[in-house]
Design an enzyme around this catalytic site. Structure first.
Site, PDB file in Angstrom:
ATOM      1  N   LEU A  11       0.862  -1.185   0.000  1.00 40.87           N
ATOM      2  CA  LEU A  11       0.000   0.000   0.000  1.00 40.87           C
ATOM      3  C   LEU A  11       0.893   1.227   0.000  1.00 40.87           C
ATOM      4  O   LEU A  11       1.568   1.513   0.994  1.00 40.87           O
ATOM      5  CB  LEU A  11      -0.907   0.030   1.236  1.00 40.87           C
ATOM      6  N   GLY A  12       0.946   1.930  -1.105  1.00 37.21           N
ATOM      7  CA  GLY A  12       1.791   3.123  -1.224  1.00 37.21           C
ATOM      8  C   GLY A  12       3.072   2.780  -1.960  1.00 37.21           C
ATOM      9  O   GLY A  12       3.730   1.774  -1.647  1.00 37.21           O
ATOM     10  N   VAL A  16       9.410   5.255   0.208  1.00 33.96           N
ATOM     11  CA  VAL A  16       9.706   3.964   0.861  1.00 33.96           C
ATOM     12  C   VAL A  16       9.158   2.805   0.036  1.00 33.96           C
ATOM     13  O   VAL A  16       9.864   1.819  -0.235  1.00 33.96           O
ATOM     14  CB  VAL A  16       9.122   3.927   2.302  1.00 33.96           C
ATOM     15  N   LYS A 106       4.511   5.735  11.902  1.00 33.04           N
ATOM     16  CA  LYS A 106       4.621   6.113  13.331  1.00 33.04           C
ATOM     17  C   LYS A 106       3.485   7.002  13.785  1.00 33.04           C
ATOM     18  O   LYS A 106       3.036   6.927  14.929  1.00 33.04           O
ATOM     19  CB  LYS A 106       5.964   6.780  13.642  1.00 33.04           C
ATOM     20  N   VAL A 133      10.338   3.670  13.676  1.00 32.48           N
ATOM     21  CA  VAL A 133      11.213   4.408  14.604  1.00 32.48           C
ATOM     22  C   VAL A 133      12.670   4.275  14.162  1.00 32.48           C
ATOM     23  O   VAL A 133      13.203   3.171  14.058  1.00 32.48           O
ATOM     24  CB  VAL A 133      11.078   3.905  16.051  1.00 32.48           C
ATOM     25  N   GLU A 191       8.689  14.129   5.976  1.00 36.92           N
ATOM     26  CA  GLU A 191       7.337  13.594   5.849  1.00 36.92           C
ATOM     27  C   GLU A 191       6.611  14.304   4.705  1.00 36.92           C
ATOM     28  O   GLU A 191       7.037  15.384   4.277  1.00 36.92           O
ATOM     29  CB  GLU A 191       6.562  13.809   7.155  1.00 36.92           C
ATOM     30  N   LYS A 206       7.472   8.986  17.577  1.00 34.05           N
ATOM     31  CA  LYS A 206       8.482   7.951  17.818  1.00 34.05           C
ATOM     32  C   LYS A 206       8.758   7.802  19.320  1.00 34.05           C
ATOM     33  O   LYS A 206       8.931   6.692  19.828  1.00 34.05           O
ATOM     34  CB  LYS A 206       9.768   8.292  17.065  1.00 34.05           C
ATOM     35  N   GLY A 305      15.018   8.082   4.794  1.00 37.81           N
ATOM     36  CA  GLY A 305      15.385   7.838   3.393  1.00 37.81           C
ATOM     37  C   GLY A 305      14.771   6.535   2.905  1.00 37.81           C
ATOM     38  O   GLY A 305      14.533   5.617   3.692  1.00 37.81           O
TER      39      GLY A 305
HETATM   40  N1  LIG Z   1      10.703   8.649   4.029  1.00 37.89           N
HETATM   41  C1  LIG Z   1      11.277   8.214   5.150  1.00 37.89           C
HETATM   42  O1  LIG Z   1      12.475   8.433   5.379  1.00 37.89           O
HETATM   43  C2  LIG Z   1      10.508   7.429   6.130  1.00 37.89           C
HETATM   44  C3  LIG Z   1       9.145   7.291   6.049  1.00 37.89           C
HETATM   45  N2  LIG Z   1       8.476   6.561   6.992  1.00 37.89           N
HETATM   46  C4  LIG Z   1       7.041   6.410   6.907  1.00 37.89           C
HETATM   47  O2  LIG Z   1       6.735   5.612   5.765  1.00 37.89           O
HETATM   48  C5  LIG Z   1       5.485   5.990   5.243  1.00 37.89           C
HETATM   49  C6  LIG Z   1       5.650   6.383   3.790  1.00 37.89           C
HETATM   50  O3  LIG Z   1       6.555   7.446   3.702  1.00 37.89           O
HETATM   51  P1  LIG Z   1       7.155   7.938   2.295  1.00 37.89           P
HETATM   52  O4  LIG Z   1       7.323   6.792   1.384  1.00 37.89           O
HETATM   53  O5  LIG Z   1       8.314   8.779   2.638  1.00 37.89           O
HETATM   54  O6  LIG Z   1       5.959   8.874   1.815  1.00 37.89           O
HETATM   55  P2  LIG Z   1       5.565   9.250   0.318  1.00 37.89           P
HETATM   56  O7  LIG Z   1       4.648  10.410   0.423  1.00 37.89           O
HETATM   57  O8  LIG Z   1       6.768   9.340  -0.527  1.00 37.89           O
HETATM   58  O9  LIG Z   1       4.759   7.945  -0.138  1.00 37.89           O
HETATM   59  C7  LIG Z   1       3.462   7.651   0.247  1.00 37.89           C
HETATM   60  C8  LIG Z   1       2.738   7.204  -1.024  1.00 37.89           C
HETATM   61  O10 LIG Z   1       1.472   6.699  -0.651  1.00 37.89           O
HETATM   62  C9  LIG Z   1       0.529   7.148  -1.628  1.00 37.89           C
HETATM   63  N3  LIG Z   1      -0.796   7.097  -1.045  1.00 37.89           N
HETATM   64  C10 LIG Z   1      -1.321   7.929  -0.114  1.00 37.89           C
HETATM   65  N4  LIG Z   1      -2.587   7.549   0.170  1.00 37.89           N
HETATM   66  C11 LIG Z   1      -2.844   6.462  -0.579  1.00 37.89           C
HETATM   67  C12 LIG Z   1      -3.978   5.626  -0.730  1.00 37.89           C
HETATM   68  N5  LIG Z   1      -5.099   5.840  -0.050  1.00 37.89           N
HETATM   69  N6  LIG Z   1      -3.899   4.585  -1.585  1.00 37.89           N
HETATM   70  C13 LIG Z   1      -2.776   4.376  -2.289  1.00 37.89           C
HETATM   71  N7  LIG Z   1      -1.658   5.126  -2.185  1.00 37.89           N
HETATM   72  C14 LIG Z   1      -1.712   6.164  -1.351  1.00 37.89           C
HETATM   73  C15 LIG Z   1       1.004   8.539  -2.010  1.00 37.89           C
HETATM   74  O11 LIG Z   1       0.500   8.913  -3.275  1.00 37.89           O
HETATM   75  C16 LIG Z   1       2.512   8.371  -1.984  1.00 37.89           C
HETATM   76  O12 LIG Z   1       3.032   8.003  -3.256  1.00 37.89           O
HETATM   77  C17 LIG Z   1       4.958   7.119   6.150  1.00 37.89           C
HETATM   78  O13 LIG Z   1       4.177   6.553   7.164  1.00 37.89           O
HETATM   79  C18 LIG Z   1       6.247   7.679   6.737  1.00 37.89           C
HETATM   80  O14 LIG Z   1       6.032   8.315   7.975  1.00 37.89           O
HETATM   81  C19 LIG Z   1       9.109   5.933   8.020  1.00 37.89           C
HETATM   82  C20 LIG Z   1      10.454   6.039   8.168  1.00 37.89           C
HETATM   83  C21 LIG Z   1      11.259   6.820   7.240  1.00 37.89           C
HETATM   84  N1  LIG Z   2      10.620  12.231   8.331  1.00 31.94           N
HETATM   85  C1  LIG Z   2      11.259  11.235   9.106  1.00 31.94           C
HETATM   86  C2  LIG Z   2      11.432  10.003   8.290  1.00 31.94           C
HETATM   87  C3  LIG Z   2      11.814   8.843   9.117  1.00 31.94           C
HETATM   88  O1  LIG Z   2      11.172   8.456  10.053  1.00 31.94           O
HETATM   89  C4  LIG Z   2      12.596  11.727   9.577  1.00 31.94           C
HETATM   90  O2  LIG Z   2      13.071  12.726   9.038  1.00 31.94           O
HETATM   91  O3  LIG Z   2      13.160  11.127  10.486  1.00 31.94           O
HETATM   92 NA    NA Z   3      14.030   1.161  13.074  1.00 34.66          NA
END
Ligand SMILES: NC(=O)C1=CN([C@@H]2O[C@H](COP(=O)(O)OP(=O)(O)OC[C@H]3O[C@@H](n4cnc5c(N)ncnc54)[C@H](O)[C@@H]3O)[C@@H](O)[C@H]2O)C=CC1
Ligand SMILES: N[C@@H](CC=O)C(=O)O
Ligand code: NA
Length: 429
Positions: A11-12, A16, A106, A133, A191, A206, A305
């Site tokens: 999902l998504g 990530v 988180k 986290v 985010e 977190k 990342g």
């Molecule tokens: N980017 C990072 O470094 C980190 C991110 N996370 C967590 O991972 C998750 C994803 O983060 P990212 O990939 O960075 O965000 P992102 O915004 O790049 O990706 C999320 C994707 O989900 C899609 N999306 C949203 N609602 C949707 C739905 N209802 N159905 C289908 N697709 C949908 C969006 O269009 C987007 O492409 C978040 O919960 C974030 O807090 C956790 C740790 C690190």
């Molecule tokens: N936005 C968050 C992504 C990882 O959890 C951060 O910058 O730490």
């Molecule tokens: Na971790």
């Protein structure tokens, strides 16, 4: 090895999700060997189906995430869309329809983790969230499993990569705040709404998750005292340097000395350059865990990342798949202590206060009297004069936060105090 594959719904497919899909494809043989069965990407829910997604079969793409998690043949749902809804409903629906869940969310876990854990338990599924986290750093699993026999008293560290990146750039290269935030966003650290990072919501989520696991209790994001980095100025960073310190956004979760309550807080703090956290650069995270028998443990690595976060997701995916094959589940929520969360006012800490004062006799004595009246002991005072005005930098000894904020309030009322230029807590000494 079992030949029938385990089916995964993603999902998504953003920062990530796209890395999760890539690693699942490129490392398919190794993952199968480690799990004991092949893992197959059975569907990918996205918002923008027209976007070209290299390495992903277009036939797998759907915009109907609900139908995907309702399919009944899905073994594991990987939720990387973020936010509260529809993520919460999708995860619960996944449990109802036979799937275990791996999530990086988180915000959702800190808001409603208890209900999600209860749903996982009700349906006999797994809920794993190592990526939620400190990105790639193994921290959730060590706390949930390796330290399950010890008594954790304190968890302290840097848990947000974006804010660490910004503070680091401001400190070491003199970059501006906005410029550094833009760079962190472009690198996939921030985010979807970077307010969550810079206002401390992400680190608070977190901290809530860490406090819950570490102290076997329930802490929600609303229980965490939160201050972000938007008020941190270049002058604060320069002032920290003069004291031999740097500024970091810290998450600190502590068990009270009598063991009857806990505290959880996120705020910027000055820490000495000699402290190991001071050398945590860019989007790296580092967390100290203090446990009764183990002593002090330090966890360090990339905290944000796409690729580092996908590493943690994949680790969970392997664990959940192994559990599925063994018809078992991993550890669920352990929140039996039900410890209350004390307010910030009861936390004992130190302040660095920078005041603009009139440069005339008796001002220092007046200021010192205010500290004494509030029962706050002064550690150091530095005064610098400029055209009839002076700046006074006071660093206190440890005192309850309520007494320290009472002191600042009383200082603001003094005629000779023109303004409180900055207030920052001092940690790590
Ligand atoms: N980017 C990072 O470094 C980190 C991110 N996370 C967590 O991972 C998750 C994803 O983060 P990212 O990939 O960075 O965000 P992102 O915004 O790049 O990706 C999320 C994707 O989900 C899609 N999306 C949203 N609602 C949707 C739905 N209802 N159905 C289908 N697709 C949908 C969006 O269009 C987007 O492409 C978040 O919960 C974030 O807090 C956790 C740790 C690190
Ligand atoms: N936005 C968050 C992504 C990882 O959890 C951060 O910058 O730490
Ligand atoms: Na971790």
């Amino acid at each position: 090895m079992r030949t029938r594959p385990l089916k995964v719904a993603l999902l998504g497919c953003g920062v990530v999700g796209s890395e999760v899909a890539r690693i699942m494809t490129t490392h398919a043989d190794d993952l199968a060997a480690r799990i004991g069965a092949p893992v197959e990407l059975a569907g990918v829910a996205v918002r923008r189906p027209s976007k070209v997604r290299e390495g992903i079969d277009p036939a797998l793409i759907t915009t109907d995430a609900t139908a995907l998690v309702q399919r009944g043949d899905i073994d594991v749902v990987v939720e990387v869309i973020g936010g509260i809804e529809p993520a919460r409903t999708l995860i619960t629906t996944a449990f109802e329809n036979g799937a275990s869940v791996v999530s990086a969310n988180k915000a959702l876990l800190a808001e409603d983790g208890a209900a999600l854990h209860a749903a996982a338990e009700k349906y006999g599924r797994d809920l794993y969230y190592e990526a939620a986290v400190a990105g790639a750093i193994p921290l959730v699993r060590p706390l949930r499993e390796s330290l399950a026999g010890d008594k954790v008293n304190r968890v302290l560290g840097i848990v947000n990569g974006t804010t660490n990146f910004i503070l680091d750039k401001m400190d070491t290269s003199g970059a501006g705040y906005s410029e550094a935030l833009d760079e962190a966003t472009a690198l996939g650290y921030a985010e979807a709404d970077p307010t969550a990072d810079v206002e401390g919501f992400d680190a608070a989520a977190k901290a809530a998750i860490l406090a819950g696991i570490a102290f076997h209790t329930r802490v929600k994001i609303g229980d965490v005292h939160r201050e972000g980095i938007t008020e941190v100025t270049a002058a604060d960073i320069a002032s920290a340097r003069r004291m031999g310190c740097t500024v970091k956004l810290l998450a600190i979760c502590e068990r009270a000395a009598d063991g009857a309550s806990v505290t959880a807080r996120v705020h910027p703090a000055m820490i000495p350059l000699s402290h190991p956290l001071a050398s945590v650069r860019e989007a790296y995270n580092a967390v100290f865990v203090e446990a009764e028998a183990a002593g002090q443990l330090m966890f360090y690595g990339p905290g944000a990342g796409g690729s580092p976060t996908a590493s943690a997701v994949l680790g969970d995916l392997v664990a959940v798949c192994r559990n599925k094959l063994g018809e078992a589940t991993g550890p669920g929520e352990s929140a039996y202590t039900r410890l209350p969360v004390s307010p910030m006012g009861e936390v004992v800490t130190r302040y660095h206060i920078s005041l603009d004062v009139a440069d005339k006799p008796g001002v220092l004595a007046q200021v010192a009297t205010v500290f004494a009246e509030q029962g706050v002991s002064i550690d150091t005072v530095r005064q610098q004069g400029k055209d009839g005005e002076a700046s006074l930098v006071v660093v206190t000894h440890r005192a309850p936060d309520a007494a320290l904020s009472g002191t600042v309030e009383a200082l603001r009322k003094l005629d000779t105090v023109r303004g409180v230029a900055s207030i920052m807590r001092v940690e790590g000494e």
